[in-house]
Design a protein around this motif. Structure first.
Motif, mmCIF file in Angstrom:
data_model
loop_
_atom_site.group_PDB
_atom_site.id
_atom_site.type_symbol
_atom_site.label_atom_id
_atom_site.label_comp_id
_atom_site.label_asym_id
_atom_site.label_seq_id
_atom_site.Cartn_x
_atom_site.Cartn_y
_atom_site.Cartn_z
ATOM 1 N N THR A 133 1.345 -18.286 -13.083
ATOM 2 C CA THR A 133 1.462 -17.086 -12.083
ATOM 3 C C THR A 133 0.957 -16.542 -10.997
ATOM 4 O OG1 THR A 133 4.279 -16.734 -12.416
ATOM 5 C CG2 THR A 133 3.472 -15.552 -10.939
ATOM 6 N N ARG A 134 0.576 -16.670 -9.761
ATOM 7 C CA ARG A 134 -0.496 -16.715 -9.326
ATOM 8 C C ARG A 134 -0.343 -15.282 -8.754
ATOM 9 N NH1 ARG A 134 -4.741 -17.864 -6.645
ATOM 10 N NH2 ARG A 134 -4.856 -20.026 -7.270
ATOM 11 N N LEU A 135 -0.678 -14.524 -8.486
ATOM 12 C CA LEU A 135 -1.021 -12.985 -8.085
ATOM 13 C C LEU A 135 -1.437 -12.376 -7.202
ATOM 14 C CD1 LEU A 135 2.038 -10.719 -9.075
ATOM 15 C CD2 LEU A 135 1.223 -12.929 -10.423
ATOM 16 N N THR A 136 -1.418 -12.489 -5.082
ATOM 17 C CA THR A 136 -2.606 -12.112 -4.673
ATOM 18 C C THR A 136 -1.756 -10.702 -4.533
ATOM 19 O OG1 THR A 136 -2.210 -14.140 -3.620
ATOM 20 C CG2 THR A 136 -2.871 -12.872 -1.642
ATOM 21 N N PHE A 137 -2.997 -9.326 -4.043
ATOM 22 C CA PHE A 137 -2.889 -8.464 -4.617
ATOM 23 C C PHE A 137 -3.446 -8.313 -2.780
ATOM 24 C CE2 PHE A 137 -5.088 -4.549 -5.578
ATOM 25 C CZ PHE A 137 -3.826 -3.382 -5.383
ATOM 26 N N VAL A 138 -3.101 -7.163 -2.476
ATOM 27 C CA VAL A 138 -3.046 -7.283 -1.155
ATOM 28 C C VAL A 138 -2.867 -5.245 -0.860
ATOM 29 C CG1 VAL A 138 -2.977 -6.511 1.478
ATOM 30 C CG2 VAL A 138 -2.342 -8.625 -0.207
ATOM 31 N N ASN A 139 -4.108 -4.406 -0.635
ATOM 32 C CA ASN A 139 -4.466 -3.074 -1.085
ATOM 33 C C ASN A 139 -5.009 -2.407 0.397
ATOM 34 O OD1 ASN A 139 -4.542 0.110 -1.288
ATOM 35 N ND2 ASN A 139 -5.991 -0.501 -2.173
ATOM 36 N N LYS A 140 -3.781 -2.238 1.643
ATOM 37 C CA LYS A 140 -3.457 -1.646 2.894
ATOM 38 C C LYS A 140 -3.907 0.250 2.768
ATOM 39 C CE LYS A 140 -0.562 -5.137 4.565
ATOM 40 N NZ LYS A 140 0.582 -5.262 5.344
ATOM 41 N N THR A 141 -4.109 0.664 2.124
ATOM 42 C CA THR A 141 -4.488 2.085 1.740
ATOM 43 C C THR A 141 -5.584 2.244 1.578
ATOM 44 O OG1 THR A 141 -4.655 2.974 -0.489
ATOM 45 C CG2 THR A 141 -2.479 2.276 0.859
ATOM 46 N N GLU A 142 -6.462 3.368 1.422
ATOM 47 C CA GLU A 142 -8.028 3.678 0.754
ATOM 48 C C GLU A 142 -8.029 4.081 -0.272
ATOM 49 O OE1 GLU A 142 -6.569 5.974 3.972
ATOM 50 O OE2 GLU A 142 -7.569 4.441 5.364
ATOM 51 N N ILE A 143 -7.524 4.140 -1.615
ATOM 52 C CA ILE A 143 -6.659 4.429 -2.534
ATOM 53 C C ILE A 143 -6.896 3.645 -3.772
ATOM 54 C CG2 ILE A 143 -5.457 5.506 -3.966
ATOM 55 C CD1 ILE A 143 -5.971 7.588 -1.484
ATOM 56 N N PHE A 144 -7.747 3.947 -4.374
ATOM 57 C CA PHE A 144 -7.987 2.409 -5.796
ATOM 58 C C PHE A 144 -6.832 2.503 -5.658
ATOM 59 C CE2 PHE A 144 -9.905 1.374 -9.608
ATOM 60 C CZ PHE A 144 -9.845 0.035 -9.675
ATOM 61 N N ILE A 145 -6.196 0.572 -6.192
ATOM 62 C CA ILE A 145 -4.304 1.520 -6.971
ATOM 63 C C ILE A 145 -5.124 -0.368 -7.535
ATOM 64 C CG2 ILE A 145 -2.349 0.327 -6.713
ATOM 65 C CD1 ILE A 145 -2.555 1.881 -3.677
ATOM 66 N N GLU A 146 -4.196 -0.081 -9.417
ATOM 67 C CA GLU A 146 -5.052 -1.308 -10.200
ATOM 68 C C GLU A 146 -2.622 -1.391 -10.720
ATOM 69 O OE1 GLU A 146 -8.143 -0.867 -13.128
ATOM 70 O OE2 GLU A 146 -7.054 1.067 -12.591
ATOM 71 N N TYR A 147 -3.402 -3.223 -11.234
ATOM 72 C CA TYR A 147 -1.380 -3.020 -11.263
ATOM 73 C C TYR A 147 -2.372 -4.017 -13.004
ATOM 74 C CZ TYR A 147 -2.800 -8.084 -10.176
ATOM 75 O OH TYR A 147 -3.048 -9.171 -9.886
ATOM 76 N N ASN A 164 -2.426 -8.271 -19.556
ATOM 77 C CA ASN A 164 -3.649 -8.002 -18.770
ATOM 78 C C ASN A 164 -3.570 -6.509 -18.953
ATOM 79 O OD1 ASN A 164 -1.999 -8.103 -16.702
ATOM 80 N ND2 ASN A 164 -3.868 -7.518 -15.844
ATOM 81 N N LYS A 165 -5.899 -5.889 -18.754
ATOM 82 C CA LYS A 165 -6.066 -4.973 -18.610
ATOM 83 C C LYS A 165 -5.152 -4.721 -16.648
ATOM 84 C CE LYS A 165 -10.467 -6.690 -17.285
ATOM 85 N NZ LYS A 165 -11.912 -6.242 -17.959
ATOM 86 N N TYR A 166 -5.550 -3.749 -16.909
ATOM 87 C CA TYR A 166 -5.444 -2.971 -14.914
ATOM 88 C C TYR A 166 -6.197 -3.295 -14.406
ATOM 89 C CZ TYR A 166 -1.222 0.262 -15.453
ATOM 90 O OH TYR A 166 -0.147 0.945 -16.170
ATOM 91 N N ILE A 167 -6.034 -4.378 -13.090
ATOM 92 C CA ILE A 167 -6.920 -4.736 -12.510
ATOM 93 C C ILE A 167 -6.743 -4.336 -10.989
ATOM 94 C CG2 ILE A 167 -7.533 -6.904 -13.753
ATOM 95 C CD1 ILE A 167 -5.528 -8.492 -11.964
ATOM 96 N N SER A 168 -7.189 -5.333 -9.666
ATOM 97 C CA SER A 168 -7.054 -4.317 -8.397
ATOM 98 C C SER A 168 -7.640 -5.273 -8.085
ATOM 99 C CB SER A 168 -7.859 -3.726 -8.515
ATOM 100 O OG SER A 168 -9.375 -3.114 -7.870
ATOM 101 N N GLU A 169 -7.197 -7.094 -7.814
ATOM 102 C CA GLU A 169 -8.039 -7.686 -7.175
ATOM 103 C C GLU A 169 -6.578 -9.116 -7.443
ATOM 104 O OE1 GLU A 169 -10.986 -9.915 -11.029
ATOM 105 O OE2 GLU A 169 -11.347 -7.898 -9.599
#
Length: 283
Positions: free
Chosen positions: A180-194, A203-208
């Motif tokens: 499954t392809r996941l595209t991650f878009v963060n529109k804030t200035e806060i560092f967010i991981e999933y 999987n480990k937490y990532i932000s990409e």
């Protein structure tokens, strides 16, 4: 009764002061004072050393194996000082082993080359790790599934420990990867991981962006988020869309003024092959 004087470093130094001639007995006393590589620690010395390490608050690895014979699973750990250690995990008879890390946190943990036998039938190796009491990384490997790659990152130990368990699992059929392809878009200035979790896979937490390789043991994924919103008064909404039909699947809210840890996305991605995660401030 003659009082025996305790041997100290200061006492030993006096034997070798200028103009003195150390005796045979004094040389023997010096040698007995030293610890040689082949010397074996007594039980008391081992306990004292373990207590000393615990008092230093060093991180450590806990590991155990199940249904494992001669296989070797080396785990590499490096500290912030750059010190590196390798812990080779073998047969433990289901008894948990504890080994301390050199240096101090954070510790970066990864795999080295796993020396394993080729499995037949429906048997697979299962690797499960947990950082402190938080997120896990899980993989099946061997048989028809890809091996665990060398330098596969298991995460960073910030506080205390990593738990590692390796087992040999027998299923009722062959297991295959799903992607499954996941595209991650963060529109804030806060560092967010999933982080994503499936059956025997996480999987480990990532932000990409990423492409999963979860298994057809169950074609589903659950999603969690983490972000530090201590310094903001704005809440953040993270929404997951099916990109094939632009359908909103689920929404999670990250709460302002606090650290958000393992926040559930609020549902299950079932049979989705192309998804987008969008995180933005909520009005």
């Amino acid at each position: 009764m003659e009082k025996t004087e305790i041997t100290t470093r200061e006492k030993l130094k006096t034997y070798f002061e200028t103009g003195k001639y150390p005796t045979e007995g004094q040389f023997a006393e010096l040698i007995d004072f030293l610890r040689l590589k082949e010397d074996i620690l007594t039980n008391k010395e081992l306990v004292d050393l373990s207590n000393h390490l615990a008092a230093l608050d060093n991180g450590y690895i806990l590991y155990s194996t199940s249904n494992i014979e001669n296989e070797k699973f080396p785990i590499a750990v490096s500290s912030k000082e750059g010190e590196s250690q390798t812990f080779t995990i073998g047969k433990t008879e289901n008894k948990e082993q504890k080994r301390y890390f050199q240096g101090s946190a954070p510790y970066t943990v990864s795999t080295k080359e796993f020396m394993v036998d080729q499995l037949e039938g429906n048997k697979y190796y299962y690797l499960n790790t947990q950082i402190d009491d938080g997120h896990t990384t899980s993989r099946l490997f061997g048989n028809n599934l890809p091996p665990i790659p060398e330098n596969f990152g298991l995460g960073t130990v910030e506080n205390e420990k990593i738990s590692v368990r390796v087992s040999n699992e027998d299923f009722d059929r062959k297991i295959n990867n799903l992607h499954t392809r996941l595209t991650f878009v963060n529109k804030t200035e806060i560092f967010i991981e999933y982080a994503l979790y499936g059956n025997y896979w996480s999987n480990k937490y990532i932000s990409e962006d990423m492409v999963t390789d979860h298994y057809d043991l169950g074609d589903f994924l659950v999603c969690f988020y983490r972000a530090d919103l201590s310094g903001t008064s704005k809440s953040i909404g993270c929404r997951i869309y099916d990109m094939d039909n632009d359908t909103l699947l689920m929404t999670a809210s990250l709460i302002p003024g606090q650290k958000n840890i393992n926040v559930s996305a609020g549902g299950v991605l079932s049979g989705v092959r192309n998804a987008r995660i969008e995180c933005d401030y909520e009005s």
